[in-house]
Motif scaffolding. Structure first.
Motif, PDB file in Angstrom:
ATOM      1  N   MET A  36      -8.397 -16.258  46.028  1.00  0.00           N
ATOM      2  CA  MET A  36      -8.448 -15.881  44.614  1.00  0.00           C
ATOM      3  C   MET A  36      -9.734 -15.123  44.286  1.00  0.00           C
ATOM      4  O   MET A  36      -9.722 -14.193  43.487  1.00  0.00           O
ATOM      5  CB  MET A  36      -8.324 -17.123  43.729  1.00  0.00           C
ATOM      6  CG  MET A  36      -6.942 -17.755  43.780  1.00  0.00           C
ATOM      7  SD  MET A  36      -5.588 -16.576  43.525  1.00  0.00           S
ATOM      8  CE  MET A  36      -5.829 -16.113  41.856  1.00  0.00           C
ATOM      9  N   GLU A  37     -10.824 -15.509  44.915  1.00  0.00           N
ATOM     10  CA  GLU A  37     -12.079 -14.782  44.701  1.00  0.00           C
ATOM     11  C   GLU A  37     -11.956 -13.355  45.241  1.00  0.00           C
ATOM     12  O   GLU A  37     -12.441 -12.406  44.613  1.00  0.00           O
ATOM     13  CB  GLU A  37     -13.227 -15.522  45.382  1.00  0.00           C
ATOM     14  CG  GLU A  37     -14.577 -14.963  45.064  1.00  0.00           C
ATOM     15  CD  GLU A  37     -14.951 -15.088  43.597  1.00  0.00           C
ATOM     16  OE1 GLU A  37     -15.699 -14.197  43.135  1.00  0.00           O
ATOM     17  OE2 GLU A  37     -14.503 -16.031  42.923  1.00  0.00           O
ATOM     18  N   LYS A  40      -9.853 -11.370  42.760  1.00  0.00           N
ATOM     19  CA  LYS A  40     -10.635 -11.103  41.553  1.00  0.00           C
ATOM     20  C   LYS A  40     -11.630  -9.966  41.794  1.00  0.00           C
ATOM     21  O   LYS A  40     -11.741  -9.049  40.969  1.00  0.00           O
ATOM     22  CB  LYS A  40     -11.365 -12.375  41.143  1.00  0.00           C
ATOM     23  CG  LYS A  40     -12.078 -12.288  39.828  1.00  0.00           C
ATOM     24  CD  LYS A  40     -12.450 -13.685  39.393  1.00  0.00           C
ATOM     25  CE  LYS A  40     -13.902 -13.798  39.132  1.00  0.00           C
ATOM     26  NZ  LYS A  40     -14.331 -15.121  38.748  1.00  0.00           N
ATOM     27  N   GLN A  41     -12.303  -9.985  42.933  1.00  0.00           N
ATOM     28  CA  GLN A  41     -13.271  -8.936  43.234  1.00  0.00           C
ATOM     29  C   GLN A  41     -12.581  -7.580  43.440  1.00  0.00           C
ATOM     30  O   GLN A  41     -13.115  -6.546  43.021  1.00  0.00           O
ATOM     31  CB  GLN A  41     -14.084  -9.300  44.479  1.00  0.00           C
ATOM     32  CG  GLN A  41     -15.023 -10.466  44.279  1.00  0.00           C
ATOM     33  CD  GLN A  41     -15.989 -10.253  43.139  1.00  0.00           C
ATOM     34  OE1 GLN A  41     -16.482  -9.149  42.924  1.00  0.00           O
ATOM     35  NE2 GLN A  41     -16.259 -11.304  42.386  1.00  0.00           N
ATOM     36  N   GLN A  43      -9.830  -6.644  41.928  1.00  0.00           N
ATOM     37  CA  GLN A  43      -9.431  -6.191  40.594  1.00  0.00           C
ATOM     38  C   GLN A  43     -10.637  -5.638  39.830  1.00  0.00           C
ATOM     39  O   GLN A  43     -10.525  -4.636  39.129  1.00  0.00           O
ATOM     40  CB  GLN A  43      -8.789  -7.345  39.816  1.00  0.00           C
ATOM     41  CG  GLN A  43      -7.455  -7.785  40.360  1.00  0.00           C
ATOM     42  CD  GLN A  43      -6.407  -6.712  40.226  1.00  0.00           C
ATOM     43  OE1 GLN A  43      -6.252  -6.107  39.176  1.00  0.00           O
ATOM     44  NE2 GLN A  43      -5.702  -6.443  41.295  1.00  0.00           N
ATOM     45  N   TYR A  44     -11.787  -6.295  39.952  1.00  0.00           N
ATOM     46  CA  TYR A  44     -12.999  -5.759  39.328  1.00  0.00           C
ATOM     47  C   TYR A  44     -13.313  -4.372  39.891  1.00  0.00           C
ATOM     48  O   TYR A  44     -13.680  -3.465  39.154  1.00  0.00           O
ATOM     49  CB  TYR A  44     -14.197  -6.677  39.573  1.00  0.00           C
ATOM     50  CG  TYR A  44     -14.302  -7.839  38.611  1.00  0.00           C
ATOM     51  CD1 TYR A  44     -14.184  -7.660  37.246  1.00  0.00           C
ATOM     52  CD2 TYR A  44     -14.551  -9.118  39.074  1.00  0.00           C
ATOM     53  CE1 TYR A  44     -14.287  -8.714  36.368  1.00  0.00           C
ATOM     54  CE2 TYR A  44     -14.668 -10.186  38.212  1.00  0.00           C
ATOM     55  CZ  TYR A  44     -14.544  -9.976  36.856  1.00  0.00           C
ATOM     56  OH  TYR A  44     -14.652 -11.022  36.003  1.00  0.00           O
ATOM     57  N   GLN A  54     -18.839  -5.301  33.595  1.00  0.00           N
ATOM     58  CA  GLN A  54     -19.250  -6.644  34.000  1.00  0.00           C
ATOM     59  C   GLN A  54     -20.670  -6.924  33.526  1.00  0.00           C
ATOM     60  O   GLN A  54     -20.965  -8.024  33.055  1.00  0.00           O
ATOM     61  CB  GLN A  54     -19.193  -6.790  35.515  1.00  0.00           C
ATOM     62  CG  GLN A  54     -17.815  -7.017  36.056  1.00  0.00           C
ATOM     63  CD  GLN A  54     -17.861  -7.161  37.568  1.00  0.00           C
ATOM     64  OE1 GLN A  54     -18.288  -6.247  38.262  1.00  0.00           O
ATOM     65  NE2 GLN A  54     -17.426  -8.298  38.053  1.00  0.00           N
ATOM     66  N   GLY A  92     -13.252 -13.582  32.642  1.00  0.00           N
ATOM     67  CA  GLY A  92     -13.003 -12.782  33.837  1.00  0.00           C
ATOM     68  C   GLY A  92     -12.362 -11.459  33.482  1.00  0.00           C
ATOM     69  O   GLY A  92     -12.832 -10.727  32.621  1.00  0.00           O
ATOM     70  N   LEU A  93     -11.243 -11.170  34.124  1.00  0.00           N
ATOM     71  CA  LEU A  93     -10.539  -9.915  33.863  1.00  0.00           C
ATOM     72  C   LEU A  93      -9.826  -9.912  32.523  1.00  0.00           C
ATOM     73  O   LEU A  93      -9.426  -8.859  32.037  1.00  0.00           O
ATOM     74  CB  LEU A  93      -9.538  -9.644  34.981  1.00  0.00           C
ATOM     75  CG  LEU A  93     -10.173  -9.254  36.307  1.00  0.00           C
ATOM     76  CD1 LEU A  93      -9.167  -9.348  37.422  1.00  0.00           C
ATOM     77  CD2 LEU A  93     -10.762  -7.873  36.225  1.00  0.00           C
ATOM     78  N   ASN A  94      -9.669 -11.074  31.909  1.00  0.00           N
ATOM     79  CA  ASN A  94      -9.016 -11.164  30.596  1.00  0.00           C
ATOM     80  C   ASN A  94     -10.017 -11.167  29.456  1.00  0.00           C
ATOM     81  O   ASN A  94      -9.690 -11.576  28.349  1.00  0.00           O
ATOM     82  CB  ASN A  94      -8.142 -12.421  30.528  1.00  0.00           C
ATOM     83  CG  ASN A  94      -6.999 -12.366  31.496  1.00  0.00           C
ATOM     84  OD1 ASN A  94      -6.481 -11.292  31.789  1.00  0.00           O
ATOM     85  ND2 ASN A  94      -6.616 -13.505  32.032  1.00  0.00           N
TER      86      ASN A  94
END
Length: 155
Positions: A36-37, A40-41, A43-44, A54, A92-94
């Motif tokens: 998941m990390e 997430k990275q 997607q960033y 960020q 986070g992304l949201n």
């Protein structure tokens, strides 16, 4: 006779028992990083190539976007939007920011997702001299503290 049946079944179990197969361990994927990390990275990296968004939301950054700032959101395909930040939701992304502006005397609020692909950047136009002691400024709606009409577009 029943004794012979019992032996036959017990023999069948031992003869037909499956052997456990042991495989070699899998190689570490993603350099041992949690799945998941890693997602997430990635997607960033996709939605915020420069890392500016960020940094604008990071709690460790002194120049972060806070409630009570005047912010301009610059889009790819439309005019920029300016407003006072009522709330910053860091998820986070949201992550989103809630902007308030008065247009022809009518209060307008816009909930803007920070990592949306159409948002190019977030510009801080003005910061207050002293921040109010709250993180969410919903109480300024329709009060003497309400924002005036903010000009959109440039700094």
């Amino acid at each position: 006779m029943s004794l012979n049946l019992v032996r036959a079944f017990s023999c069948a179990r031992t003869v037909f028992a499956k052997k456990m197969v042991v495989y070699a361990p899998l190689p570490n994927l993603r350099n041992g990083q949690n799945l998941m990390e890693h997602i997430k990275q990635s997607q960033y990296a996709k939605f915020d190539k420069s890392g500016a968004k960020q940094a604008a939301l990071s709690l460790h950054n002194k120049e972060r976007i806070r409630a009570d700032d005047i912010v301009t959101v610059v889009y790819k395909n439309q005019k920029p939007v300016t407003g006072q930040v009522l709330m910053v939701k860091r998820a986070g992304l949201n992550s989103t920011i809630l902007l308030r502006n008065k247009i022809t005397g009518l209060g307008v609020e816009m909930n803007i997702p920070v990592f949306h692909p159409n948002i190019i950047r977030l510009d801080i136009v003005r910061r207050p001299a002293n921040y109010k002691p709250r993180n969410r400024h919903y109480y300024i709606r329709n009060s003497r503290l309400d924002v005036g009409e903010l000009s959109g577009g440039s700094k």
